[in-house]
Write a protein that holds these residues in place. Structure first.
Motif: not given
Length: 638
Positions: A443-452, A370-382
């Protein structure tokens, strides 16, 4: 033979028993026992000269303080220990500490056993934790209590008799904490470092443990140790010796020496973690068990890789019971399971696949999560963006010397330890009120949001898997979840494996099984590196870009009474490509006791594991002693 070990050492001594075989020293790399070696000329240092009060309130001159700092520096670099006077505690108070200790051990055994160490814990009253049949036991009884952080005190283990024990221990702890702060500051000054550099390493919630030790009379002092030869794992250990009876010895230049009793001095010695902290902060300072070789460890694995350095000797795998490093392995036929089907009405087939996967492999590849491909890619990216930050930026989030949370490499606990070729960022995500946001990158500025967001979704997956595993074993849905409690711990670990010029000799992560209940791993999208051990053979785990690798940890093996296996796995290095992974794992509330589910114990399958509390602490202690943690909680077959 082990029946006699059921007696405390004090009972053995009172009964006039010969020391049982498990206490007898047979071979010792540190030489024979000499109960009366030469007297050590341990430096004596007046720590009142290191007072943090303004100079106007001190009776000492700046020259005296400077001279004492130089004595301290000399003591640290030559001995690694000293006798501290001028600590500010009255003679009468130190005598009280000794007296209540003596009174506690003089109580009837039934009274002392009210404070007994729970199974699987290191706190409480008892002797050695027996973790191996080959272990040589110490001739002493102990009472071990955590005193700081204050909210982690287990007061049910603090004796109510003698009546003033708790009050005196509390007051003594406050005084010792103040002494430790003074010593940390003085050590830093003596080595020309920033005053608070060691205090920062250990953090505001540094752990302080009180240990009260009774060494009863022993009929064979030529064959039995009160405490085996060791170095302390601590930052600093502060010891109040017996007022009259010697017994402490130190090893210097290959010779054992007696430490004299100075009745109202405190004996201070550096532990391994302080030596590491010193090495991380400067180049030529305190005597180190690791000496010149450790200088290169001031660099992270990433820095070593960027600078093109050959891996230092501490990273080289020499002998491993798990075999040599081979990156050209067969791919593991790890089962692929659609966990989206586990909660459906027609889930029986997928539940059976789940049970089969975990009882044979202990792991599987999860799709339908249920976790989208795009979100998993964001996790790897940050994750990748964080490790690309300048080292000075990343070090803002460095873990304290004694803590697992934050940025850094291996927590060094032994001079024999082989280090992993990886840098990590470990963060507690749950309980939410225990997050150390000062360690969460800005930094990255969206790290906390994406990890949470990612961790919350993984928590839902873990809960689903706990219930599904229970169902597959014909148990109530919440059988395993209830053991972990409402405030189970969720840890996220972001792993960075830099390029390594010697992948044939260096591992990214040593072979181990996880201490968790369940670990969910997001692999690198392109670069393989995860290996799993099955039937004594290593297999590589293939990449399914948007699948999650799920493996059970030791605590699930315990709760399933061994039906489900916690797999041994490792990570290898690569000479051409760096690799990223993100692991999220859960652990029970520290005070929750876990054990085999009642529904999985019967005559055909007896109980295989004892119940344990704080398995993470057991795992950490066993790691230092070279023991496999899961083996220490198995019940020996009759």
């Amino acid at each position: 033979m082990m029946a006699s070990v059921a007696k405390t050492v004090q009972q053995l001594s009172i009964d006039g028993d010969e020391p049982p075989l498990p206490y007898i020293i047979k071979e010792n790399t540190f030489g024979a026992i000499d109960t009366f070696p030469p007297l050590a000329e341990i430096p004596v240092i007046d720590i009142s000269l290191f007072s943090l009060l303004p100079p106007s309130s001190s009776a000492h001159s700046p020259k005296e303080a400077e001279d004492e700092l130089e004595k301290l520096r000399s003591a640290l670099t030559s001995w690694g220990c000293f006798q501290a006077i001028g600590h500010g505690m009255p003679i009468a108070f130190l005598d009280k500490v000794r007296e209540v200790t003596k009174q506690f051990f003089a109580l009837p055994l039934e009274e002392k056993q009210k404070s007994s160490r729970p199974a699987g814990s290191v706190e409480g009253f008892g002797g050695d934790s027996v973790v191996s049949e080959k272990q040589v036991l110490d001739w002493c009884d102990r009472l071990s209590l955590r005193v700081y952080p204050e909210d982690q005190r287990k007061l049910y283990l603090w004796p109510e008799n003698p009546k003033d024990f708790r009050e005196i221990l509390n007051e003594y702890s406050i005084n010792i904490k103040s002494v430790a702060i003074i010593l940390f500051t003085a050590m830093a000054k003596s080595l020309n470092l920033e005053e608070n550099c060691f205090s920062k390493e250990f953090g505001e919630r540094a752990i302080m443990q009180g240990r009260f030790i009774l060494y009863p009379p022993c009929r064979r002092p030529d064959q039995v140790f009160g405490l085996k030869a060791h170095s302390d794992r601590s930052g600093v250990t502060i010891l109040l010796q017996d007022k009259e009876v010697e017994g402490l010895q130190v090893l210097k230049d290959g010779k054992w020496l007696r430490v004299p009793v100075i009745p109202h001095a405190l004996f201070v010695n550096l532990g391994d973690q302080m030596q590491v902290a010193m090495l991380e902060n400067a180049e030529n300072m305190a005597q180190s068990l690791l000496h010149t070789e450790m200088a290169s460890l001031a660099k992270t694995a990433h820095e070593l890789s960027i600078d093109g350095d050959e891996p230092p000797p501490r990273y080289i795998v020499k002998d491993s019971p798990f075999g040599s490093i081979d990156s050209s392995l067969p791919s593991a036929p790890v089962p692929v399971i659609d966990i989206g089907l586990l909660s459906s009405a027609s889930s029986n087939e997928e539940l059976e696949k789940l049970k089969s996967a975990l009882s044979s492999w202990g792991c599987f590849q999860a799709i339908g999560h249920g976790i989208s491909d795009s979100h998993l890619d964001k996790v790897r990216e940050v994750a990748k963006q964080f490790f690309e930050r300048p080292i000075e930026e990343k070090k803002k989030y460095s873990r304290a010397a004694t803590q697992g949370e934050g940025y850094g490499g291996d927590l060094i606990v032994s001079d024999k330890q082989i280090l992993d070729w990886s840098d990590r960022l470990a963060l507690k995500v749950l309980p939410e009120d225990e997050r150390r946001l000062d360690l969460w990158p800005e930094n990255p500025d969206n790290f906390r949001e994406i990890l949470t967001e990612y961790a919350v979704k993984i928590k839902s997956i873990i809960d689903l898997l706990f219930k599904s595993i229970a169902k597959s074993l014909n148990l109530e849905d919440n059988t395993f979840l209830s053991q972990f409690g409402d405030r189970q711990v969720l840890i996220a670990r972001v792993n960075f494996y830099p390029r390594c010029p010697r992948p044939d000799q260096v591992l990214g992560l040593k072979p181990h099984s996880d201490k968790s209940g369940i670990t969910v791993l997001l692999q690198d999208k392109e670069v393989e590196g995860l290996h799993v051990l099955k039937d004594h053979q290593w297999f590589k785990v293939s990449i399914i870009p948007h699948a999650l690798v799920v493996n059970v940890g030791d605590q699930m093996e315990i709760m399933s009474n061994g039906i489900i296996k916690s797999p041994v796995h490792r990570a290898v290095t690569n000479p051409n490509w760096l690799r990223i992974s993100v692991a999220v794992s859960n652990e029970p509330e520290p005070e929750k006791e876990i054990g085999p589910a009642d529904g999985l114990i019967d005559e055909q399958r007896p109980r295989l594991y004892r119940s344990v509390k704080d398995y993470a602490a057991i795992n950490f202690e066993c790691f230092q002693n070279g023991e496999i943690a899961i083996e220490t909680v198995k019940i020996a077959s009759q």
